[in-house]
Motif scaffolding. Sequence first.
Motif, PDB file in Angstrom:
ATOM      1  N   ILE A 216       0.845  -1.197   0.000  1.00 36.50           N
ATOM      2  CA  ILE A 216       0.000   0.000   0.000  1.00 36.50           C
ATOM      3  C   ILE A 216       0.881   1.249   0.000  1.00 36.50           C
ATOM      4  CG2 ILE A 216      -1.634   1.352   1.381  1.00 36.50           C
ATOM      5  CD1 ILE A 216      -2.826  -1.333   2.318  1.00 36.50           C
ATOM      6  N   LYS A 217       1.914   1.238   0.815  1.00 38.26           N
ATOM      7  CA  LYS A 217       2.821   2.382   0.881  1.00 38.26           C
ATOM      8  C   LYS A 217       3.488   2.635  -0.472  1.00 38.26           C
ATOM      9  CE  LYS A 217       6.825   4.185   3.396  1.00 38.26           C
ATOM     10  NZ  LYS A 217       7.823   3.901   4.470  1.00 38.26           N
ATOM     11  N   ALA A 218       3.894   1.555  -1.142  1.00 38.70           N
ATOM     12  CA  ALA A 218       4.553   1.703  -2.445  1.00 38.70           C
ATOM     13  C   ALA A 218       3.597   2.299  -3.483  1.00 38.70           C
ATOM     14  CB  ALA A 218       5.080   0.350  -2.920  1.00 38.70           C
ATOM     15  N   HIS A 219       2.367   1.804  -3.497  1.00 36.00           N
ATOM     16  CA  HIS A 219       1.371   2.346  -4.446  1.00 36.00           C
ATOM     17  C   HIS A 219       1.083   3.813  -4.139  1.00 36.00           C
ATOM     18  CE1 HIS A 219       0.672  -1.406  -6.445  1.00 36.00           C
ATOM     19  NE2 HIS A 219       0.108  -1.997  -5.406  1.00 36.00           N
ATOM     20  N   ARG A 220       0.981   4.145  -2.857  1.00 38.08           N
ATOM     21  CA  ARG A 220       0.726   5.534  -2.481  1.00 38.08           C
ATOM     22  C   ARG A 220       1.857   6.440  -2.930  1.00 38.08           C
ATOM     23  NH1 ARG A 220      -1.890   7.147   2.201  1.00 38.08           N
ATOM     24  NH2 ARG A 220      -0.907   9.168   1.770  1.00 38.08           N
ATOM     25  N   GLN A 221       3.088   5.995  -2.752  1.00 37.60           N
ATOM     26  CA  GLN A 221       4.237   6.802  -3.152  1.00 37.60           C
ATOM     27  C   GLN A 221       4.244   7.016  -4.664  1.00 37.60           C
ATOM     28  OE1 GLN A 221       7.437   4.504  -1.440  1.00 37.60           O
ATOM     29  NE2 GLN A 221       7.528   5.788   0.400  1.00 37.60           N
ATOM     30  N   THR A 222       3.917   5.954  -5.421  1.00 40.10           N
ATOM     31  CA  THR A 222       3.861   6.075  -6.876  1.00 40.10           C
ATOM     32  C   THR A 222       2.799   7.081  -7.300  1.00 40.10           C
ATOM     33  OG1 THR A 222       4.623   3.800  -7.212  1.00 40.10           O
ATOM     34  CG2 THR A 222       3.413   4.832  -9.029  1.00 40.10           C
ATOM     35  N   MET A 223       1.584   6.919  -6.770  1.00 42.64           N
ATOM     36  CA  MET A 223       0.482   7.792  -7.162  1.00 42.64           C
ATOM     37  C   MET A 223       0.690   9.217  -6.673  1.00 42.64           C
ATOM     38  SD  MET A 223      -3.582   7.488  -6.212  1.00 42.64           S
ATOM     39  CE  MET A 223      -3.286   8.008  -4.492  1.00 42.64           C
ATOM     40  N   ASP A 224       0.973   9.390  -5.388  1.00 42.13           N
ATOM     41  CA  ASP A 224       1.110  10.740  -4.828  1.00 42.13           C
ATOM     42  C   ASP A 224       2.285  11.481  -5.440  1.00 42.13           C
ATOM     43  OD1 ASP A 224      -1.048  10.210  -3.227  1.00 42.13           O
ATOM     44  OD2 ASP A 224       0.109   9.854  -1.396  1.00 42.13           O
ATOM     45  N   GLY A 225       3.392  10.756  -5.680  1.00 43.61           N
ATOM     46  CA  GLY A 225       4.566  11.399  -6.270  1.00 43.61           C
ATOM     47  C   GLY A 225       4.281  11.908  -7.668  1.00 43.61           C
ATOM     48  N   ALA A 226       3.595  11.093  -8.474  1.00 42.70           N
ATOM     49  CA  ALA A 226       3.277  11.507  -9.837  1.00 42.70           C
ATOM     50  C   ALA A 226       2.301  12.686  -9.840  1.00 42.70           C
ATOM     51  CB  ALA A 226       2.690  10.324 -10.604  1.00 42.70           C
ATOM     52  N   ILE A 227       1.277  12.616  -8.997  1.00 45.43           N
ATOM     53  CA  ILE A 227       0.310  13.725  -8.927  1.00 45.43           C
ATOM     54  C   ILE A 227       1.011  15.017  -8.539  1.00 45.43           C
ATOM     55  CG2 ILE A 227      -1.639  14.646  -7.610  1.00 45.43           C
ATOM     56  CD1 ILE A 227      -2.773  11.801  -7.508  1.00 45.43           C
ATOM     57  N   GLN A 228       1.884  14.963  -7.530  1.00 46.18           N
ATOM     58  CA  GLN A 228       2.567  16.177  -7.068  1.00 46.18           C
ATOM     59  C   GLN A 228       3.451  16.760  -8.154  1.00 46.18           C
ATOM     60  OE1 GLN A 228       2.037  17.638  -3.809  1.00 46.18           O
ATOM     61  NE2 GLN A 228       2.819  19.275  -5.121  1.00 46.18           N
ATOM     62  N   ARG A 229       4.107  15.907  -8.935  1.00 48.58           N
ATOM     63  CA  ARG A 229       4.973  16.414 -10.007  1.00 48.58           C
ATOM     64  C   ARG A 229       4.152  17.178 -11.044  1.00 48.58           C
ATOM     65  NH1 ARG A 229       7.579  11.504  -9.097  1.00 48.58           N
ATOM     66  NH2 ARG A 229       6.446  10.426 -10.769  1.00 48.58           N
ATOM     67  N   TYR A 230       2.986  16.656 -11.398  1.00 48.43           N
ATOM     68  CA  TYR A 230       2.158  17.355 -12.373  1.00 48.43           C
ATOM     69  C   TYR A 230       1.566  18.638 -11.794  1.00 48.43           C
ATOM     70  CZ  TYR A 230       2.518  13.318 -15.452  1.00 48.43           C
ATOM     71  OH  TYR A 230       3.004  12.332 -16.272  1.00 48.43           O
ATOM     72  N   VAL A 231       1.246  18.627 -10.519  1.00 53.58           N
ATOM     73  CA  VAL A 231       0.745  19.846  -9.880  1.00 53.58           C
ATOM     74  C   VAL A 231       1.832  20.919  -9.861  1.00 53.58           C
ATOM     75  CG1 VAL A 231      -0.046  20.836  -7.688  1.00 53.58           C
ATOM     76  CG2 VAL A 231      -1.004  18.666  -8.496  1.00 53.58           C
ATOM     77  N   ASP A 232       3.070  20.509  -9.557  1.00 54.44           N
ATOM     78  CA  ASP A 232       4.182  21.461  -9.493  1.00 54.44           C
ATOM     79  C   ASP A 232       4.494  22.068 -10.855  1.00 54.44           C
ATOM     80  OD1 ASP A 232       4.407  20.984  -6.794  1.00 54.44           O
ATOM     81  OD2 ASP A 232       6.047  19.527  -6.999  1.00 54.44           O
ATOM     82  N   ALA A 233       4.272  21.291 -11.922  1.00 57.05           N
ATOM     83  CA  ALA A 233       4.554  21.783 -13.283  1.00 57.05           C
ATOM     84  C   ALA A 233       3.249  21.957 -14.040  1.00 57.05           C
ATOM     85  CB  ALA A 233       5.471  20.796 -14.005  1.00 57.05           C
ATOM     86  N   ALA A 234       2.274  22.572 -13.391  1.00 57.45           N
ATOM     87  CA  ALA A 234       0.898  22.590 -13.898  1.00 57.45           C
ATOM     88  C   ALA A 234       0.785  23.208 -15.281  1.00 57.45           C
ATOM     89  CB  ALA A 234       0.000  23.333 -12.915  1.00 57.45           C
ATOM     90  N   ASP A 235       0.106  22.487 -16.170  1.00 55.95           N
ATOM     91  CA  ASP A 235      -0.252  22.995 -17.486  1.00 55.95           C
ATOM     92  C   ASP A 235      -1.415  23.970 -17.307  1.00 55.95           C
ATOM     93  OD1 ASP A 235      -1.495  23.263 -20.044  1.00 55.95           O
ATOM     94  OD2 ASP A 235      -0.509  21.422 -20.702  1.00 55.95           O
ATOM     95  N   ALA A 236      -1.306  25.146 -17.902  1.00 60.68           N
ATOM     96  CA  ALA A 236      -2.338  26.181 -17.709  1.00 60.68           C
ATOM     97  C   ALA A 236      -3.717  25.729 -18.180  1.00 60.68           C
ATOM     98  CB  ALA A 236      -1.928  27.462 -18.427  1.00 60.68           C
ATOM     99  N   ASP A 237      -3.763  24.829 -19.179  1.00 62.99           N
ATOM    100  CA  ASP A 237      -5.046  24.376 -19.722  1.00 62.99           C
ATOM    101  C   ASP A 237      -5.588  23.147 -19.008  1.00 62.99           C
ATOM    102  OD1 ASP A 237      -5.126  26.369 -21.616  1.00 62.99           O
ATOM    103  OD2 ASP A 237      -4.003  25.203 -23.093  1.00 62.99           O
ATOM    104  N   SER A 238      -4.949  22.720 -17.939  1.00 62.73           N
ATOM    105  CA  SER A 238      -5.380  21.523 -17.220  1.00 62.73           C
ATOM    106  C   SER A 238      -6.184  21.891 -15.981  1.00 62.73           C
ATOM    107  CB  SER A 238      -4.154  20.698 -16.804  1.00 62.73           C
ATOM    108  OG  SER A 238      -3.422  21.396 -15.795  1.00 62.73           O
ATOM    109  N   LEU A 239      -6.825  20.895 -15.387  1.00 64.83           N
ATOM    110  CA  LEU A 239      -7.594  21.128 -14.169  1.00 64.83           C
ATOM    111  C   LEU A 239      -6.673  21.545 -13.025  1.00 64.83           C
ATOM    112  CD1 LEU A 239     -10.620  20.946 -13.423  1.00 64.83           C
ATOM    113  CD2 LEU A 239     -10.143  18.680 -12.486  1.00 64.83           C
ATOM    114  N   VAL A 240      -5.513  20.889 -12.913  1.00 70.58           N
ATOM    115  CA  VAL A 240      -4.599  21.272 -11.828  1.00 70.58           C
ATOM    116  C   VAL A 240      -3.997  22.655 -12.085  1.00 70.58           C
ATOM    117  CG1 VAL A 240      -4.080  18.874 -11.224  1.00 70.58           C
ATOM    118  CG2 VAL A 240      -2.593  20.078 -12.844  1.00 70.58           C
ATOM    119  N   GLY A 241      -4.070  23.138 -13.317  1.00 69.27           N
ATOM    120  CA  GLY A 241      -3.606  24.485 -13.608  1.00 69.27           C
ATOM    121  C   GLY A 241      -4.454  25.550 -12.941  1.00 69.27           C
TER     122      GLY A 241
END
Length: 445
Positions: A216-241
Amino acid sequence: MPQAVPRTTMLESLKFSGLYTLPALLRGGFVLNPTATRLTERLDTNARAGRLCMRLRVRYGGRSVWVKGPTGKVLLVLSQGDIKKALSASDSVLSLCTKEKQRGLSVFQPDSLILSSGELREDRHRFHEAVLEPGRLPHSLAPRLREVMAQELDGLLGHRQCELDRDRLLRGYHRAVLRFVFGDAARDDTRIMEALRALRREANWMGLRRWRASQIKAHRQTMDGAIQRYVDAADADSLVGRFTSAPHTDATRPAGQVSHWLMALDGIGSALLLPALAVLAGHPDQCERARREAVQGGGGFLDACLLETARLWPLVPTLARTLTEPLDWHGTRLPAGTDVMIPLAVHHRNPQLDYADAFTPEAWLDGRAQQDWWIAPFSRGPGQCPGSDLGLQAGTAALAEILRQYALSPVCPFLGPHRPLPRTLDPLSLRLRIRPLGSRDDADD
């Protein structure tokens, strides 16, 4: 004169648990279990539970009743007036954060809105409203949503008559969802959805499989890490933008809200889009009307088709609430900690609805469905899902793309207008044939 809330007999409680509560647990509260879903469809457990609830309404004078179930005593809401009373109450009093949701959601989204309370819930709710825009139709990013859905589903299912490839359709849908939520760079980042699906399977066990903590910890790290990277480099036309312009504090945890949105959008695709296509395949007149709207735009019939599918086979079959403080209930004082259950899978097919077991999208256009408190596919009142409007726009965009390109014909089961539609449906086993519009076969017809 106030009357005490009636209690079901032990036999009635056992029957309700066996016909409704246990099948729902086996199907999975966070992702469908294929084996259990097939079994509940074969047994048509929702139809059996519906007949039992009708007998309980008659026996107890239409009042809600106490039922003893596998997780303890719950107030089973059986009347339309009580549904309205429960769903209209403040979500700080009738909280969405039940014990079962706490155990399940904490596995993969401990920072979610549902698990929040007090000022933190208000903080996160403001953020959700700013990003998801509930009540605004269309969403400000709707053109982008339609664009990515069109690009990912264009020609996806081939150029000749064949049986619909469910897995291929969902892969295209997921690519569109990832691009819309995170930006084009996330298109092929399947790790996010794979990790989320694995965590949802664990959530079905509500934290009981403690020996799987490392996985569970490994899956969480994979998912949360990827989400955070996209949030940090947010595309202006995306929802996280939209995060930077949305009101938030350090406690909001914007990235921690995304996994719930992805889960909901996945549910729209896998558990709502496919049944909508299957039921339209069995209703050629309504399918043709939906196709015309998909080509010409406007009208709202596609939205009505998706909403009607959600009425017939709810994405969330049960609304569960728990009282955070005492509440007056028809003169009886319900104590804090009371669990409340609204079985939508039963109420959506209440025989008092003259279209209970028929595909009737027109009921959403003429206002009948909205006026009837038996029907609440995305809840109502303060606890209504803030992302329901956006989720429906995603589902409608996908539905429109398929209808623009393909003619549909049912294989199994046949969900046509000449007999009542099944109350329990396995969306994972639906089969239908598609034929590209404008093909030689189409011309021969």
